[in-house]
Enzyme design. Structure first.
Site, mmCIF file in Angstrom:
data_model
loop_
_atom_site.group_PDB
_atom_site.id
_atom_site.type_symbol
_atom_site.label_atom_id
_atom_site.label_comp_id
_atom_site.label_asym_id
_atom_site.label_seq_id
_atom_site.Cartn_x
_atom_site.Cartn_y
_atom_site.Cartn_z
ATOM 1 N N GLY A 1 11.812 16.397 80.157
ATOM 2 C CA GLY A 1 11.978 15.094 80.778
ATOM 3 C C GLY A 1 13.356 14.795 81.298
ATOM 4 O O GLY A 1 13.564 13.754 81.938
ATOM 5 N N ASN A 2 14.345 15.661 81.023
ATOM 6 C CA ASN A 2 15.727 15.479 81.487
ATOM 7 C C ASN A 2 16.332 14.161 80.993
ATOM 8 O O ASN A 2 17.077 13.496 81.694
ATOM 9 C CB ASN A 2 15.781 15.543 83.017
ATOM 10 C CG ASN A 2 17.210 15.677 83.550
ATOM 11 O OD1 ASN A 2 17.531 15.069 84.570
ATOM 12 N ND2 ASN A 2 18.063 16.431 82.888
ATOM 13 N N THR A 3 15.991 13.814 79.734
ATOM 14 C CA THR A 3 16.619 12.628 79.130
ATOM 15 C C THR A 3 17.287 12.943 77.791
ATOM 16 O O THR A 3 18.003 12.091 77.260
ATOM 17 C CB THR A 3 15.582 11.508 78.905
ATOM 18 O OG1 THR A 3 14.534 11.992 78.059
ATOM 19 C CG2 THR A 3 15.014 11.004 80.221
ATOM 20 N N CYS A 4 17.053 14.129 77.236
ATOM 21 C CA CYS A 4 17.634 14.456 75.921
ATOM 22 C C CYS A 4 18.389 15.784 75.946
ATOM 23 O O CYS A 4 19.609 15.818 76.051
ATOM 24 C CB CYS A 4 16.553 14.492 74.844
ATOM 25 S SG CYS A 4 15.660 12.944 74.611
ATOM 26 N N ARG A 5 17.650 16.887 75.851
ATOM 27 C CA ARG A 5 18.298 18.190 75.666
ATOM 28 C C ARG A 5 19.118 18.635 76.878
ATOM 29 O O ARG A 5 20.303 18.987 76.734
ATOM 30 C CB ARG A 5 17.247 19.251 75.337
ATOM 31 C CG ARG A 5 16.637 19.106 73.961
ATOM 32 C CD ARG A 5 15.412 19.998 73.784
ATOM 33 N NE ARG A 5 14.275 19.540 74.592
ATOM 34 C CZ ARG A 5 13.093 20.116 74.616
ATOM 35 N NH1 ARG A 5 12.875 21.205 73.897
ATOM 36 N NH2 ARG A 5 12.112 19.632 75.358
ATOM 37 N N ASP B 1 12.799 19.687 70.596
ATOM 38 C CA ASP B 1 12.932 18.404 71.295
ATOM 39 C C ASP B 1 13.183 17.298 70.269
ATOM 40 O O ASP B 1 12.347 17.080 69.380
ATOM 41 C CB ASP B 1 11.646 18.118 72.075
ATOM 42 C CG ASP B 1 11.802 16.960 73.046
ATOM 43 O OD1 ASP B 1 12.821 16.243 72.962
ATOM 44 O OD2 ASP B 1 10.899 16.784 73.887
ATOM 45 N N CYS C 1 15.040 21.101 80.761
ATOM 46 C CA CYS C 1 14.110 20.834 79.662
ATOM 47 C C CYS C 1 12.877 20.177 80.274
ATOM 48 O O CYS C 1 12.546 20.463 81.421
ATOM 49 C CB CYS C 1 14.769 19.989 78.569
ATOM 50 S SG CYS C 1 15.207 18.317 79.070
#
Length: 381
Positions: free
Chosen positions: A228-232, A343, A226
């Protein structure tokens, strides 16, 4: 007696490479350092040179020699129908201490460039062995040649391999025009020879790379991407691990032993950020754990190792297409219908919850395909 040139102390390494290229194109033999042991090489396009190499080694007629290539991607010219496993091992093992052996018809691919006598020297029962040695001297030389090298260890057949230029010189110095010296070989041990047939593999000769290491190298690497590589993408990674582990009856941390490595990354990610608390909670509700997640950017190194890159949105997919043009990786969207995964950043917990559920639904379609395709196993000795 051979001319000996020192790789590290030579003032003009490009000139040294040109000297090696000249010798090989004139049909002479050259001794090269490699990461394993010292090797002696001849141009595969000059039959007389290959025969001189066979005589210098005292090589048995039925013992084939290896073709050395400049880069992993060249192997597809020789093995056009290479399996996913073969491509995977070539990408991950080369340059390096592994020789890969494939069943190749002598009337297909670049094999047709070779003279009949050379085919007989490098082929055994329709098999061809390839290697991309991890040393700049031979790699730079190969990059300037119109074809591969026939490469074998720089020793008399049946004798211990040469791990120094001096040992190679004593064994074969009268046969070679040039010996490139770079001190003791890094590993001092022969390459591991691996037979690859479809989706099975078998170690033909133990060497530098162990069977356990090879098993890890054959695992299918899936990377969710995705922004930022912090959620999805972290939620997708964690949920995918959970679902795969259930199907394979193992713990998520045991997946590499069952043929899968699941990762995530971001196109615009910082290094080391934790997953959003809402993402951690949403994943936990589905039985997945990403509490120890640390974000990372998508690097060229990771692209080169991946088999599948799965994008959250079409925008990510388009950005990935530019980065992965030469990586040989399969790109796809997470949604089987090609729909963007919104997102959830900055939204409430329910939005994160629905995002996680959508990921779980999409993976329910993707994972059976992955499991069906991933039937790679080690052949019995």
């Amino acid at each position: 007696m051979a001319e000996v040139l020192d790789w590290r102390s030579y003032a003009d390494q490009p000139a040294l490479v040109r000297r090696a290229v000249q010798a090989l194109t004139e049909g002479q033999l050259v001794v090269f350092p490699t990461d394993t042991v010292y090797g002696i090489a001849a141009s595969a396009l000059i039959p007389e040179a290959v025969e001189r190499l066979v005589r210098s080694k005292g090589r048995p007629e039925d013992k084939p020699m290896v073709l050395a290539l400049a880069r992993a991607s060249e192997a597809l010219d020789w093995v056009p129908e290479m399996s996913a496993l073969g491509r995977r091992l070539a990408r991950r093992c080369w340059p390096g201490a592994v020789t890969l052996v494939f069943a190749v018809g002598t009337e297909h691919g670049a094999t047709t460039q070779l003279a009949d006598s050379v085919r007989q020297r490098v082929s055994s029962q329709g098999n061809l062995g390839f290697r991309v040695p991890a040393h700049e001297a031979i790699l730079q030389t190969l990059a300037q040649l119109p074809g591969p090298l026939v490469l074998t260890s720089a020793n008399r057949s049946g004798a211990a391999p040469a791990t120094s230029a001096q040992e190679a010189l004593e064994a074969l110095g009268e046969s070679a025009a040039l010996v490139i010296n770079d001190g003791p070989s890094h590993f001092g041990q022969a390459s591991t020879v691996v037979q690859v047939g479809g989706n099975t593999w078998k170690v033909l000769r133990e060497g530098v790379v162990s069977q356990a290491d090879l098993k890890r190298l054959t695992a299918r690497v899936i990377v969710f991407v995705c922004s930022g590589n912090t959620c999805r993408s972290p939620m997708a990674e964690a949920i995918c691990k959970k679902l795969l582990a259930e199907q394979l009856h193992c713990m998520p941390e045991e997946l590499p032993e069952h043929g899968f490595i699941v990762l995530s990354a971001g196109l615009a990610a910082m290094m080391g950020e934790r997953a959003a608390p809402e993402a951690v909670a949403a994943a936990r509700e589905l039985g997945a754990d990403l509490s120890s997640h640390a974000s990372k950017p998508l690097t060229l190194s990771l692209l080169a190792k991946a088999d599948d890159i799965i994008a959250a949105t079409r925008g990510h997919l388009l950005a990935l297409a530019a980065r992965a043009a030469d990586a040989g990786v399969r790109l796809r969207m997470m949604s089987p219908d090609g729909l963007d995964l919104p997102d959830p950043i900055g939204c409430d917990q329910e939005v994160y919850r629905e995002c996680a559920r959508q990921i779980e639904r999409d993976l329910g379609v993707l994972l059976p395909e992955f499991l069906q395709e991933n039937t790679i196993s080690a052949a019995l000795p």
